[in-house]
Design an enzyme around this catalytic site. Structure first.
Site, PDB file in Angstrom:
ATOM      1  N   HIS A  22      -9.223  20.615 -15.477  1.00  0.00           N
ATOM      2  CA  HIS A  22     -10.200  21.711 -15.520  1.00  0.00           C
ATOM      3  C   HIS A  22     -11.200  21.488 -16.656  1.00  0.00           C
ATOM      4  O   HIS A  22     -12.411  21.653 -16.487  1.00  0.00           O
ATOM      5  CB  HIS A  22      -9.512  23.060 -15.791  1.00  0.00           C
ATOM      6  CG  HIS A  22      -8.620  23.548 -14.723  1.00  0.00           C
ATOM      7  ND1 HIS A  22      -7.321  23.931 -14.978  1.00  0.00           N
ATOM      8  CD2 HIS A  22      -8.815  23.769 -13.398  1.00  0.00           C
ATOM      9  CE1 HIS A  22      -6.766  24.359 -13.860  1.00  0.00           C
ATOM     10  NE2 HIS A  22      -7.647  24.267 -12.882  1.00  0.00           N
TER      11      HIS A  22
ATOM     12  N   LYS B 214      -0.909  37.922  -6.805  1.00  0.00           N
ATOM     13  CA  LYS B 214      -0.215  36.790  -7.399  1.00  0.00           C
ATOM     14  C   LYS B 214       0.209  37.127  -8.817  1.00  0.00           C
ATOM     15  O   LYS B 214      -0.586  37.639  -9.599  1.00  0.00           O
ATOM     16  CB  LYS B 214      -1.145  35.575  -7.460  1.00  0.00           C
ATOM     17  CG  LYS B 214      -0.974  34.581  -6.359  1.00  0.00           C
ATOM     18  CD  LYS B 214      -1.994  33.484  -6.527  1.00  0.00           C
ATOM     19  CE  LYS B 214      -1.325  32.135  -6.535  1.00  0.00           C
ATOM     20  NZ  LYS B 214      -2.321  31.048  -6.592  1.00  0.00           N
TER      21      LYS B 214
ATOM     22  N   ARG C 155     -10.508  16.760  -6.180  1.00  0.00           N
ATOM     23  CA  ARG C 155      -9.501  15.744  -6.481  1.00  0.00           C
ATOM     24  C   ARG C 155      -9.313  14.780  -5.327  1.00  0.00           C
ATOM     25  O   ARG C 155      -9.041  13.609  -5.535  1.00  0.00           O
ATOM     26  CB  ARG C 155      -8.153  16.411  -6.787  1.00  0.00           C
ATOM     27  CG  ARG C 155      -8.180  17.260  -8.040  1.00  0.00           C
ATOM     28  CD  ARG C 155      -6.919  18.046  -8.175  1.00  0.00           C
ATOM     29  NE  ARG C 155      -6.885  19.056  -7.108  1.00  0.00           N
ATOM     30  CZ  ARG C 155      -6.062  20.070  -7.053  1.00  0.00           C
ATOM     31  NH1 ARG C 155      -5.146  20.222  -7.980  1.00  0.00           N
ATOM     32  NH2 ARG C 155      -6.119  20.933  -6.071  1.00  0.00           N
TER      33      ARG C 155
ATOM     34  N   SER D  38      -2.503  23.132 -11.940  1.00  0.00           N
ATOM     35  CA  SER D  38      -1.741  24.038 -12.799  1.00  0.00           C
ATOM     36  C   SER D  38      -0.337  24.251 -12.252  1.00  0.00           C
ATOM     37  O   SER D  38       0.641  24.284 -13.012  1.00  0.00           O
ATOM     38  CB  SER D  38      -2.460  25.381 -12.922  1.00  0.00           C
ATOM     39  OG  SER D  38      -3.686  25.239 -13.562  1.00  0.00           O
TER      40      SER D  38
END
Length: 169
Positions: A27, A51, A100, A137
């Site tokens: 990040h 969440k 990614r 993460s």
């Protein structure tokens, strides 16, 4: 930018959105690269009430502020709702997202097209540094929870906070 050279000049703004639970070096790499291209980079920490994060939104904001302090042009705040509304409220014309893998592109392209259709906000895709191409993460938290060494994947203060939080559980 302040002083006479900034008078009448509109600042180039972009946003880097995410949950950042916690912020990783991947990040940070994307934010650092965006900070070289834009006058102001807003880091928007998503609030997703469905969440339960490992860190509170305020803790994430504090960690990101500390990790990005050296850049000098990064503003960190939370948001709830549509990212395009966040952008409209702050006159931000661009979203910067790291990619990614090809699988990221499939999802992010749909989001970019939706955001542009809703508001005209553009999305710029930045290919990740290959060093961080596997990094998320969630993966960092999972490896750390099982005792794996993730220190090289996080800013030092974030690694300390993660280690402390996992020890509390």
């Amino acid at each position: 930018m302040t002083g006479p050279e900034s008078e009448g000049k509109q600042l180039r703004r972009a946003v880097c959105p995410g949950s950042f639970d916690p912020i990783t070096n991947g990040h940070l790499d994307i934010i650092a690269r965006a900070s070289k291209l834009y006058d102001v980079v807003h880091v928007a920490v998503m609030i997703n009430q469905s969440k339960k994060g490992l860190f509170t939104v305020d803790e994430r904001i504090d960690m990101i502020r500390e990790a990005t302090a050296e850049f000098g042009n990064v503003e960190v705040e939370s948001f709830h709702g549509l990212l395009v509304d966040f952008c409209k409220q702050r006159d931000i014309p661009a979203i910067v997202k790291g990619l990614r893998a090809v699988s990221d592109f499939d999802y992010e392209l749909q989001m970019a097209q939706m955001n542009n259709g809703l508001s005209g906000v553009e999305t710029l895709f930045v290919p990740t540094n290959p060093t961080y191409s596997f990094l998320s993460s969630s993966l960092v938290k999972e490896v750390a929870a099982w005792g794996g060494d993730v220190a090289h994947l996080l800013p030092p203060q974030v690694h300390t906070a993660l280690t402390r939080r996992l020890a509390e559980r």
